[in-house]
Write a protein that holds these residues in place. Sequence first.
Motif, PDB file in Angstrom:
ATOM      1  N   LYS A  53       0.817  -1.223   0.000  1.00 51.96           N
ATOM      2  CA  LYS A  53       0.000   0.000   0.000  1.00 51.96           C
ATOM      3  C   LYS A  53       0.843   1.262   0.000  1.00 51.96           C
ATOM      4  N   TYR A  54       2.162   1.143   0.155  1.00 49.37           N
ATOM      5  CA  TYR A  54       3.050   2.305   0.137  1.00 49.37           C
ATOM      6  C   TYR A  54       3.852   2.408  -1.157  1.00 49.37           C
ATOM      7  N   ALA A  55       3.648   1.487  -2.084  1.00 45.54           N
ATOM      8  CA  ALA A  55       4.444   1.457  -3.318  1.00 45.54           C
ATOM      9  C   ALA A  55       4.243   2.720  -4.147  1.00 45.54           C
ATOM     10  N   LYS A  56       5.344   3.187  -4.716  1.00 52.13           N
ATOM     11  CA  LYS A  56       5.292   4.302  -5.653  1.00 52.13           C
ATOM     12  C   LYS A  56       5.714   3.754  -7.015  1.00 52.13           C
ATOM     13  N   LEU A 112       9.231   5.274   6.868  1.00 49.89           N
ATOM     14  CA  LEU A 112       8.338   4.126   7.104  1.00 49.89           C
ATOM     15  C   LEU A 112       7.781   4.162   8.520  1.00 49.89           C
ATOM     16  N   LYS A 113       8.606   4.458   9.505  1.00 49.28           N
ATOM     17  CA  LYS A 113       8.110   4.518  10.892  1.00 49.28           C
ATOM     18  C   LYS A 113       7.076   5.628  11.052  1.00 49.28           C
ATOM     19  N   GLU A 114       7.298   6.752  10.371  1.00 43.54           N
ATOM     20  CA  GLU A 114       6.339   7.856  10.423  1.00 43.54           C
ATOM     21  C   GLU A 114       5.000   7.425   9.819  1.00 43.54           C
ATOM     22  N   VAL A 115       5.046   6.785   8.660  1.00 41.63           N
ATOM     23  CA  VAL A 115       3.821   6.323   7.993  1.00 41.63           C
ATOM     24  C   VAL A 115       3.107   5.284   8.850  1.00 41.63           C
ATOM     25  N   ASN A 121      -0.727   5.422  10.484  1.00 42.92           N
ATOM     26  CA  ASN A 121      -1.730   4.423  10.090  1.00 42.92           C
ATOM     27  C   ASN A 121      -1.990   3.388  11.174  1.00 42.92           C
ATOM     28  N   GLY A 122      -1.419   3.561  12.335  1.00 41.31           N
ATOM     29  CA  GLY A 122      -1.649   2.632  13.423  1.00 41.31           C
ATOM     30  C   GLY A 122      -0.745   1.508  13.323  1.00 41.31           C
TER      31      GLY A 122
END
Length: 136
Positions: A97-100, A128-131, A135-136
């Motif tokens: 779900k994070y793919a660009k 990644l840790k921030e995202v 998002n929980g």
Amino acid sequence: ELMEKGFIKSMIFITHELPLLYNVTDDIMVMYAGQIVERGTAKEMVFDPIHPYSKGLMGSIIVPEEGTRETKLEAIPGTPPNLKHPPAGCRFAPRCKYAKPECKVYEVPEKEFEEHRMYRCCYEVDYLKEVYGRNG
């Protein structure tokens, strides 16, 4: 017991149950579609996974620990790729779900961070840790 007595020096234990590995191993390597996507200590991998697949594995498993009754399980969408014809770029990108866009084109090299930790993702650990935090 065999390891404690020195009869066995190391062991490979294959499972999707990271919490189980936490109880029987010192280090964990997570593989996706034939590639190691993350490596770390058992504690790091269970309580602080970095790669989106590792994070997804932990989010899809019921952990029988105090305070987890309200935890919402999340499935990893999609299906694993055909390894006869693996996708270009990151093998997890079609399900991530994070793919660009560039994740689906360019091979992602291993990135070392901290002592003895590795992951394979186009994003930096801090991002990644921030995202994950949002998002929980």
